[in-house]
Motif scaffolding. Structure first.
Motif, PDB file in Angstrom:
ATOM      1  N   CYS A   5      -0.249  -2.192  -6.976  1.00  0.00           N
ATOM      2  CA  CYS A   5      -1.468  -1.451  -7.271  1.00  0.00           C
ATOM      3  C   CYS A   5      -1.364  -0.045  -6.686  1.00  0.00           C
ATOM      4  CB  CYS A   5      -2.658  -2.186  -6.660  1.00  0.00           C
ATOM      5  SG  CYS A   5      -4.265  -1.528  -7.144  1.00  0.00           S
ATOM      6  N   ARG A   6      -1.873   0.950  -7.419  1.00  0.00           N
ATOM      7  CA  ARG A   6      -1.898   2.311  -6.898  1.00  0.00           C
ATOM      8  C   ARG A   6      -3.152   3.025  -7.373  1.00  0.00           C
ATOM      9  NH1 ARG A   6       2.874   4.847 -10.475  1.00  0.00           N
ATOM     10  NH2 ARG A   6       1.739   4.902 -12.422  1.00  0.00           N
ATOM     11  N   ILE A   7      -3.521   4.059  -6.637  1.00  0.00           N
ATOM     12  CA  ILE A   7      -4.680   4.867  -6.996  1.00  0.00           C
ATOM     13  C   ILE A   7      -4.233   5.943  -7.979  1.00  0.00           C
ATOM     14  CG2 ILE A   7      -4.383   6.331  -4.945  1.00  0.00           C
ATOM     15  CD1 ILE A   7      -7.753   5.495  -6.605  1.00  0.00           C
ATOM     16  N   GLU A   8      -5.016   6.104  -9.036  1.00  0.00           N
ATOM     17  CA  GLU A   8      -4.775   7.163 -10.017  1.00  0.00           C
ATOM     18  C   GLU A   8      -6.050   7.971 -10.176  1.00  0.00           C
ATOM     19  OE1 GLU A   8      -3.303   5.558 -13.671  1.00  0.00           O
ATOM     20  OE2 GLU A   8      -1.458   4.844 -12.734  1.00  0.00           O
ATOM     21  N   TYR A   9      -5.886   9.238 -10.489  1.00  0.00           N
ATOM     22  CA  TYR A   9      -7.015  10.123 -10.695  1.00  0.00           C
ATOM     23  C   TYR A   9      -6.837  10.830 -12.020  1.00  0.00           C
ATOM     24  CZ  TYR A   9     -10.711  13.454  -9.484  1.00  0.00           C
ATOM     25  OH  TYR A   9     -11.860  14.198  -9.473  1.00  0.00           O
ATOM     26  N   PHE A  10      -7.730  10.528 -12.962  1.00  0.00           N
ATOM     27  CA  PHE A  10      -7.632  11.012 -14.338  1.00  0.00           C
ATOM     28  C   PHE A  10      -6.240  10.752 -14.919  1.00  0.00           C
ATOM     29  CE2 PHE A  10     -11.345  13.457 -12.925  1.00  0.00           C
ATOM     30  CZ  PHE A  10     -12.229  13.129 -13.928  1.00  0.00           C
ATOM     31  N   GLY A  11      -5.723   9.530 -14.666  1.00  0.00           N
ATOM     32  CA  GLY A  11      -4.471   9.075 -15.254  1.00  0.00           C
ATOM     33  C   GLY A  11      -3.206   9.503 -14.527  1.00  0.00           C
ATOM     34  N   LYS A  12      -3.318  10.262 -13.445  1.00  0.00           N
ATOM     35  CA  LYS A  12      -2.131  10.709 -12.697  1.00  0.00           C
ATOM     36  C   LYS A  12      -2.070   9.977 -11.362  1.00  0.00           C
ATOM     37  CE  LYS A  12      -1.892  15.211 -14.784  1.00  0.00           C
ATOM     38  NZ  LYS A  12      -1.763  16.640 -14.607  1.00  0.00           N
ATOM     39  N   ALA A  13      -0.883   9.477 -11.030  1.00  0.00           N
ATOM     40  CA  ALA A  13      -0.691   8.760  -9.777  1.00  0.00           C
ATOM     41  C   ALA A  13      -0.990   9.668  -8.596  1.00  0.00           C
ATOM     42  CB  ALA A  13       0.731   8.234  -9.684  1.00  0.00           C
ATOM     43  N   ARG A  14      -1.788   9.174  -7.646  1.00  0.00           N
ATOM     44  CA  ARG A  14      -2.137   9.945  -6.450  1.00  0.00           C
ATOM     45  C   ARG A  14      -1.635   9.283  -5.174  1.00  0.00           C
ATOM     46  NH1 ARG A  14      -5.410  14.536  -6.710  1.00  0.00           N
ATOM     47  NH2 ARG A  14      -4.948  14.258  -4.511  1.00  0.00           N
ATOM     48  N   GLY A  15      -1.107   8.092  -5.298  1.00  0.00           N
ATOM     49  CA  GLY A  15      -0.614   7.380  -4.123  1.00  0.00           C
ATOM     50  C   GLY A  15       0.556   6.494  -4.498  1.00  0.00           C
ATOM     51  N   PRO A  16       1.201   5.924  -3.483  1.00  0.00           N
ATOM     52  CA  PRO A  16       2.337   5.033  -3.750  1.00  0.00           C
ATOM     53  C   PRO A  16       1.870   3.693  -4.305  1.00  0.00           C
ATOM     54  CG  PRO A  16       1.832   5.050  -1.424  1.00  0.00           C
ATOM     55  CD  PRO A  16       0.935   6.073  -2.057  1.00  0.00           C
ATOM     56  N   ILE A  17       2.793   2.960  -4.871  1.00  0.00           N
ATOM     57  CA  ILE A  17       2.503   1.606  -5.340  1.00  0.00           C
ATOM     58  C   ILE A  17       2.441   0.699  -4.117  1.00  0.00           C
ATOM     59  CG2 ILE A  17       3.334  -0.342  -6.701  1.00  0.00           C
ATOM     60  CD1 ILE A  17       4.698   1.722  -8.537  1.00  0.00           C
ATOM     61  N   ARG A  18       1.348  -0.020  -3.997  1.00  0.00           N
ATOM     62  CA  ARG A  18       1.131  -0.919  -2.859  1.00  0.00           C
ATOM     63  C   ARG A  18       1.230  -2.362  -3.313  1.00  0.00           C
ATOM     64  NH1 ARG A  18       1.594   2.082   1.693  1.00  0.00           N
ATOM     65  NH2 ARG A  18       0.302   3.940   1.557  1.00  0.00           N
ATOM     66  N   ASP A  19       1.549  -3.242  -2.366  1.00  0.00           N
ATOM     67  CA  ASP A  19       1.679  -4.667  -2.681  1.00  0.00           C
ATOM     68  C   ASP A  19       0.343  -5.353  -2.913  1.00  0.00           C
ATOM     69  OD1 ASP A  19       4.461  -4.773  -2.578  1.00  0.00           O
ATOM     70  OD2 ASP A  19       4.445  -5.035  -0.402  1.00  0.00           O
ATOM     71  N   ASN A  20      -0.734  -4.788  -2.378  1.00  0.00           N
ATOM     72  CA  ASN A  20      -2.023  -5.458  -2.538  1.00  0.00           C
ATOM     73  C   ASN A  20      -3.139  -4.441  -2.739  1.00  0.00           C
ATOM     74  OD1 ASN A  20      -3.132  -4.714   0.107  1.00  0.00           O
ATOM     75  ND2 ASN A  20      -1.546  -6.086   0.910  1.00  0.00           N
ATOM     76  N   LEU A  21      -4.256  -4.943  -3.189  1.00  0.00           N
ATOM     77  CA  LEU A  21      -5.411  -4.117  -3.516  1.00  0.00           C
ATOM     78  C   LEU A  21      -5.999  -3.439  -2.281  1.00  0.00           C
ATOM     79  CD1 LEU A  21      -7.433  -3.192  -5.688  1.00  0.00           C
ATOM     80  CD2 LEU A  21      -8.715  -5.285  -5.223  1.00  0.00           C
ATOM     81  N   ASP A  22      -6.028  -4.142  -1.150  1.00  0.00           N
ATOM     82  CA  ASP A  22      -6.613  -3.569   0.070  1.00  0.00           C
ATOM     83  C   ASP A  22      -5.910  -2.271   0.470  1.00  0.00           C
ATOM     84  OD1 ASP A  22      -8.488  -5.588   0.308  1.00  0.00           O
ATOM     85  OD2 ASP A  22      -7.225  -6.805   1.615  1.00  0.00           O
ATOM     86  N   GLU A  23      -4.592  -2.255   0.426  1.00  0.00           N
ATOM     87  CA  GLU A  23      -3.842  -1.050   0.796  1.00  0.00           C
ATOM     88  C   GLU A  23      -4.098   0.083  -0.185  1.00  0.00           C
ATOM     89  OE1 GLU A  23       0.199  -2.309   1.104  1.00  0.00           O
ATOM     90  OE2 GLU A  23      -0.101  -3.220   3.066  1.00  0.00           O
ATOM     91  N   ALA A  24      -4.207  -0.238  -1.467  1.00  0.00           N
ATOM     92  CA  ALA A  24      -4.489   0.788  -2.476  1.00  0.00           C
ATOM     93  C   ALA A  24      -5.904   1.348  -2.290  1.00  0.00           C
ATOM     94  CB  ALA A  24      -4.316   0.208  -3.881  1.00  0.00           C
ATOM     95  N   GLN A  25      -6.853   0.499  -1.914  1.00  0.00           N
ATOM     96  CA  GLN A  25      -8.201   0.978  -1.636  1.00  0.00           C
ATOM     97  C   GLN A  25      -8.212   1.889  -0.408  1.00  0.00           C
ATOM     98  OE1 GLN A  25     -10.342  -2.738  -1.365  1.00  0.00           O
ATOM     99  NE2 GLN A  25     -11.051  -2.570  -3.488  1.00  0.00           N
ATOM    100  N   GLN A  26      -7.430   1.579   0.604  1.00  0.00           N
ATOM    101  CA  GLN A  26      -7.333   2.432   1.786  1.00  0.00           C
ATOM    102  C   GLN A  26      -6.743   3.792   1.420  1.00  0.00           C
ATOM    103  OE1 GLN A  26      -5.179   0.142   4.703  1.00  0.00           O
ATOM    104  NE2 GLN A  26      -6.795  -1.401   4.824  1.00  0.00           N
ATOM    105  N   ASP A  27      -5.745   3.802   0.518  1.00  0.00           N
ATOM    106  CA  ASP A  27      -5.197   5.071   0.026  1.00  0.00           C
ATOM    107  C   ASP A  27      -6.289   5.892  -0.646  1.00  0.00           C
ATOM    108  OD1 ASP A  27      -2.611   4.535   0.907  1.00  0.00           O
ATOM    109  OD2 ASP A  27      -1.959   3.752  -1.038  1.00  0.00           O
ATOM    110  N   ALA A  28      -7.090   5.250  -1.483  1.00  0.00           N
ATOM    111  CA  ALA A  28      -8.168   5.944  -2.198  1.00  0.00           C
ATOM    112  C   ALA A  28      -9.168   6.529  -1.209  1.00  0.00           C
ATOM    113  CB  ALA A  28      -8.865   4.988  -3.168  1.00  0.00           C
TER     114      ALA A  28
END
Length: 61
Positions: A5-28
């Motif tokens: 899972c990774r955070i995207e903003y208007f379709g562009k990747a803004r963070g690394p690919i994470r193994d779980n949702l919690d880490e991707a939410q922390q990136d956001a």
């Protein structure tokens, strides 16, 4: 093939690919693209999305 899972903003990747949702939410939250409310629920800003993407394990290793 696994997914991450990774955070995207208007379709562009803004963070690394994470193994779980919690880490991707922390990136956001760090990027100020999402936040937690007083009850601990997570909300994304307009234009932000948490997207699950395939990860090629051979390339990642």
């Amino acid at each position: 093939m696994r997914r991450g899972c990774r955070i995207e903003y208007f379709g562009k990747a803004r963070g690394p690919i994470r193994d779980n949702l919690d880490e991707a939410q922390q990136d956001a939250a760090r990027l100020k693209l999402g936040s937690y409310d007083e009850d601990g629920r997570f909300f994304l800003d307009v234009g932000a999305d948490l997207r699950w993407v395939p990860v090629d394990c051979e390339v990642a290793a």
